[in-house]
Design a protein around this motif. Structure first.
Motif, PDB file in Angstrom:
ATOM      1  N   ARG A 163       0.840  -1.201   0.000  1.00 21.75           N
ATOM      2  CA  ARG A 163       0.000   0.000   0.000  1.00 21.75           C
ATOM      3  C   ARG A 163       0.878   1.255   0.000  1.00 21.75           C
ATOM      4  O   ARG A 163       0.570   2.240  -0.643  1.00 21.75           O
ATOM      5  N   ARG A 164       1.977   1.208   0.726  1.00 22.87           N
ATOM      6  CA  ARG A 164       2.902   2.346   0.762  1.00 22.87           C
ATOM      7  C   ARG A 164       3.476   2.626  -0.631  1.00 22.87           C
ATOM      8  O   ARG A 164       3.580   3.776  -1.050  1.00 22.87           O
ATOM      9  N   GLN A 165       3.857   1.584  -1.348  1.00 23.12           N
ATOM     10  CA  GLN A 165       4.368   1.757  -2.709  1.00 23.12           C
ATOM     11  C   GLN A 165       3.277   2.327  -3.615  1.00 23.12           C
ATOM     12  O   GLN A 165       3.538   3.202  -4.441  1.00 23.12           O
ATOM     13  N   ALA A 166       2.052   1.813  -3.461  1.00 20.37           N
ATOM     14  CA  ALA A 166       0.930   2.326  -4.250  1.00 20.37           C
ATOM     15  C   ALA A 166       0.698   3.802  -3.949  1.00 20.37           C
ATOM     16  O   ALA A 166       0.491   4.623  -4.856  1.00 20.37           O
ATOM     17  N   TYR A 201      -2.249   9.450 -16.248  1.00 25.27           N
ATOM     18  CA  TYR A 201      -2.128   8.093 -15.696  1.00 25.27           C
ATOM     19  C   TYR A 201      -1.361   7.193 -16.659  1.00 25.27           C
ATOM     20  O   TYR A 201      -0.383   6.547 -16.277  1.00 25.27           O
ATOM     21  N   ASN A 202      -1.799   7.152 -17.916  1.00 23.62           N
ATOM     22  CA  ASN A 202      -1.168   6.265 -18.891  1.00 23.62           C
ATOM     23  C   ASN A 202       0.300   6.604 -19.117  1.00 23.62           C
ATOM     24  O   ASN A 202       1.143   5.707 -19.212  1.00 23.62           O
ATOM     25  N   GLU A 203       0.621   7.891 -19.202  1.00 21.09           N
ATOM     26  CA  GLU A 203       2.011   8.286 -19.426  1.00 21.09           C
ATOM     27  C   GLU A 203       2.874   8.004 -18.201  1.00 21.09           C
ATOM     28  O   GLU A 203       3.978   7.487 -18.319  1.00 21.09           O
ATOM     29  N   THR A 204       2.389   8.339 -17.028  1.00 23.72           N
ATOM     30  CA  THR A 204       3.179   8.142 -15.817  1.00 23.72           C
ATOM     31  C   THR A 204       3.335   6.666 -15.498  1.00 23.72           C
ATOM     32  O   THR A 204       4.426   6.204 -15.167  1.00 23.72           O
ATOM     33  N   ILE A 205       2.267   5.921 -15.620  1.00 26.34           N
ATOM     34  CA  ILE A 205       2.338   4.487 -15.353  1.00 26.34           C
ATOM     35  C   ILE A 205       3.252   3.815 -16.368  1.00 26.34           C
ATOM     36  O   ILE A 205       4.015   2.923 -16.026  1.00 26.34           O
ATOM     37  N   VAL A 220      -4.210   2.120  -6.830  1.00 27.56           N
ATOM     38  CA  VAL A 220      -3.662   3.306  -7.496  1.00 27.56           C
ATOM     39  C   VAL A 220      -4.717   3.893  -8.421  1.00 27.56           C
ATOM     40  O   VAL A 220      -5.004   5.093  -8.388  1.00 27.56           O
ATOM     41  N   ARG A 221      -5.306   3.048  -9.232  1.00 25.75           N
ATOM     42  CA  ARG A 221      -6.317   3.503 -10.191  1.00 25.75           C
ATOM     43  C   ARG A 221      -7.536   4.096  -9.471  1.00 25.75           C
ATOM     44  O   ARG A 221      -7.998   5.179  -9.809  1.00 25.75           O
ATOM     45  N   GLN A 222      -8.023   3.403  -8.462  1.00 28.95           N
ATOM     46  CA  GLN A 222      -9.221   3.840  -7.736  1.00 28.95           C
ATOM     47  C   GLN A 222      -9.006   5.200  -7.079  1.00 28.95           C
ATOM     48  O   GLN A 222      -9.839   6.102  -7.198  1.00 28.95           O
ATOM     49  N   VAL A 223      -7.905   5.373  -6.377  1.00 30.85           N
ATOM     50  CA  VAL A 223      -7.658   6.624  -5.667  1.00 30.85           C
ATOM     51  C   VAL A 223      -7.391   7.762  -6.645  1.00 30.85           C
ATOM     52  O   VAL A 223      -7.961   8.845  -6.515  1.00 30.85           O
ATOM     53  N   PHE A 224      -6.552   7.526  -7.642  1.00 27.45           N
ATOM     54  CA  PHE A 224      -6.215   8.610  -8.570  1.00 27.45           C
ATOM     55  C   PHE A 224      -7.447   9.113  -9.319  1.00 27.45           C
ATOM     56  O   PHE A 224      -7.708  10.323  -9.364  1.00 27.45           O
ATOM     57  N   PHE A 225      -8.226   8.204  -9.872  1.00 30.70           N
ATOM     58  CA  PHE A 225      -9.407   8.646 -10.621  1.00 30.70           C
ATOM     59  C   PHE A 225     -10.535   9.103  -9.693  1.00 30.70           C
ATOM     60  O   PHE A 225     -11.332   9.955 -10.060  1.00 30.70           O
ATOM     61  N   GLY A 226     -10.573   8.569  -8.481  1.00 30.32           N
ATOM     62  CA  GLY A 226     -11.530   9.063  -7.496  1.00 30.32           C
ATOM     63  C   GLY A 226     -11.223  10.493  -7.099  1.00 30.32           C
ATOM     64  O   GLY A 226     -12.126  11.306  -6.883  1.00 30.32           O
TER      65      GLY A 226
END
Length: 146
Positions: free
Chosen positions: A3-6, A29-33, A52-58
């Protein structure tokens, strides 16, 4: 991935938003990931992560509310005068406190302080702690004793 890495990846995504405010979150997201997948994070190769996806887009949806809370509790500071690093760290913390049911407020705050110790200036952890603690108490997420 822990979770810390995420959380560290989420922080980097949110930090990137600070420099590309008109760029769609999907593109950031796509570029950074993609960069993480190629270069890795401290030798770790990134794998797609639902947190990562849930929090960032949330956060994209909740950003006006999050920024209003930060602005209202950063006494004596205008949000646009905060360091971009501090702002990104507080955004992640506030989102986790309010919208991640499995992250207790004290854990979100502690993790924000750990990010600040690594990525921000020496005075940042105390400032961030004051702001996010005030938000957590105001929202009833922490008692007055912490």
């Amino acid at each position: 991935m822990t979770r810390r890495q995420a959380r560290e990846i989420i922080f980097s995504l949110v930090y990137e938003v600070e420099f590309h405010k008109d760029t769609p979150y999907t593109e950031i997201y796509n570029e950074t990931i993609g960069d993480y997948a190629e270069d890795g994070v401290e030798g770790r190769v990134f794998e797609e992560n639902s947190y990562v996806r849930q929090v960032f887009f949330g956060m994209e949806e909740k950003l006006p509310e999050i920024d209003a809370l930060i602005a209202g509790h950063a006494v004596g500071w205008k949000v646009d005068r905060l360091s971009k690093v501090s702002h990104a760290i507080m955004r992640v913390c506030v989102y986790e406190m309010l919208y991640s049911d499995d992250v207790p407020a004290n854990v979100a705050i502690n993790e924000a302080l750990e990010l600040a110790k690594i990525y921000d200036h020496d005075n940042a952890p105390a400032f961030i702690n004051g702001v996010v603690n005030a938000i957590a108490k105001d929202k009833g997420l922490l008692s007055d004793n912490g």
